[in-house]
Design an enzyme around this catalytic site. Structure first.
Site, PDB file in Angstrom:
ATOM      1  CE  LYS A 124      -3.555  -2.511   2.137  1.00  0.00           C
ATOM      2  NZ  LYS A 124      -3.079  -3.732   2.632  1.00  0.00           N
TER       3      LYS A 124
HETATM    4  O1  LIG Z   1      -9.263  -3.752   1.741  1.00  0.00           O
HETATM    5  C1  LIG Z   1      -8.288  -4.438   2.078  1.00  0.00           C
HETATM    6  C2  LIG Z   1      -7.061  -4.525   1.824  1.00  0.00           C
HETATM    7  C3  LIG Z   1      -6.065  -5.295   2.118  1.00  0.00           C
HETATM    8  N1  LIG Z   1      -6.182  -6.458   2.902  1.00  0.00           N
HETATM    9  C4  LIG Z   1      -5.334  -7.094   3.266  1.00  0.00           C
HETATM   10  O2  LIG Z   1      -5.735  -8.420   2.733  1.00  0.00           O
HETATM   11  C5  LIG Z   1      -5.315  -9.503   3.816  1.00  0.00           C
HETATM   12  C6  LIG Z   1      -6.762  -9.985   4.443  1.00  0.00           C
HETATM   13  O3  LIG Z   1      -6.284 -10.920   5.436  1.00  0.00           O
HETATM   14  P1  LIG Z   1      -7.316 -12.082   5.971  1.00  0.00           P
HETATM   15  O4  LIG Z   1      -6.435 -12.635   6.964  1.00  0.00           O
HETATM   16  O5  LIG Z   1      -7.699 -12.993   5.051  1.00  0.00           O
HETATM   17  O6  LIG Z   1      -8.649 -11.358   6.471  1.00  0.00           O
HETATM   18  C7  LIG Z   1      -4.490  -8.659   4.951  1.00  0.00           C
HETATM   19  O7  LIG Z   1      -3.200  -8.835   4.416  1.00  0.00           O
HETATM   20  C8  LIG Z   1      -5.148  -7.390   4.863  1.00  0.00           C
HETATM   21  O8  LIG Z   1      -4.002  -6.258   5.201  1.00  0.00           O
HETATM   22  C9  LIG Z   1      -7.854  -6.298   3.458  1.00  0.00           C
HETATM   23  O9  LIG Z   1      -7.825  -7.173   4.287  1.00  0.00           O
HETATM   24  N2  LIG Z   1      -8.542  -5.488   3.059  1.00  0.00           N
END
Ligand SMILES: O=c1ccn([C@@H]2O[C@H](COP(=O)(O)O)[C@@H](O)[C@H]2O)c(=O)[nH]1
Length: 273
Positions: free
Chosen positions: A96
């Protein structure tokens, strides 16, 4: 990797799964902590166990930066391992980034040239000159936040500006930028009802979709409204897969979770195409 190569991989594997490598030393199996590089050993085991079920890996850089120089070295070993062992897999540095132009150029070099990721996530808040330096790299992809999965997405992203919601402005404006064909977008799985509107603006773009599993988003709902003729989706799950077990069977259990998702995806693909 080109977009066409990514589409080919989706067809071959009947999967559009992106496994998130968000490694937290407090959550990984205790026996790994005795090894020299527990983060890399954990990732290697997860990658070896899931590589045939997914088309992408998405390490979130926060989970590496948090451990300083050692964490960054684990990230470098992880991306090298994927590139050398499974070169057909698309890699996403979830970092990001985005800053004034010359700084963005350095971020782009760090992720595309030094680490050799296929893609990096960026924030759109600083506008065109903060994103275009990333777009200048051939066969690399810049994945811009559009409508995020968290509750705070409603603080700004859905506000109306000049008669249009901000996330729609972001999508539309980004289509005017140089090399915009190298853009993909992040849209949260928890916002499934927004995908129809998003597809009206970016019908052909790939969408990286986090938020299934631990955050409660629905894979089938996202596919119903967000899929295009090339699938056009990369569905990410991190905790739901990599922390399926914290015992010695962690990789096996991660595979079982990834397989469940791949099978659901295969079912959806076979119905749609
Ligand atoms: O809108 C967003 C953008 C990035 N993320 C990122 O994706 C993963 C989600 O992890 P889970 O454990 O499957 O929930 C994580 O790296 C977030 O920082 C997001 O969730 N939402």
């Amino acid at each position: 990797m080109t977009t066409q190569q990514l589409i080919e991989q989706i067809k071959i594997k009947k999967s559009f799964l992106a496994v998130g490598l968000d490694v937290d030393l407090d959550k990984i199996p205790k026996h790994l902590l005795e090894l020299e590089d527990p983060i890399f050993e954990f990732n290697k085991a997860i990658i070896d166990a899931t590589h045939d079920l997914c088309v992408a890996y998405k390490p979130n850089t926060a989970f590496y930066e948090a451990y300083g120089i050692k964490g960054w070295m684990s990230l470098q070993k992880t991306i090298n391992y994927i590139n050398e062992t499974y070169p057909d897999i698309f890699t996403i540095a979830d970092a990001k980034r985005g800053d004034i132009g010359n700084t963005s150029s350095m971020y782009a070099k760090a992720f595309f040239e030094d680490l050799n990721f296929d893609s990096v996530t960026v924030a759109p808040y600083m506008g065109k000159d903060s994103v275009e330096p990333f777009l200048a790299f051939e066969n690399k992809h810049t994945i811009m936040l559009a409508l995020t999965s968290n509750e705070g997405a409603f603080d700004f992203q859905t506000l109306t500006v000049d008669g249009k919601e901000l996330y729609k402005q972001v999508l539309e404006t980004s289509k005017t930028w140089k090399n915009c064909e190298n853009l993909m977008y992040v849209v949260g799985a928890t916002k499934a009802e927004y995908f129809t509107e998003i597809r009206k603006i970016v019908p052909d773009s790939f969408l990286l979709v986090p938020g299934v599993g631990a955050q409660g988003g629905s894979l089938s709902e996202v596919c119903k409204y967000g899929m295009n003729a090339n699938v056009g989706l990369l569905i990410n799950s991190s905790r739901g897969i990599i922390y399926a077990s914290n015992g010695t069977d962690f990789a096996e259990k991660a595979r079982a979770e990834a397989l469940k998702m791949q099978q659901e995806m295969e079912g959806i693909i076979s119905l749609k195409f």
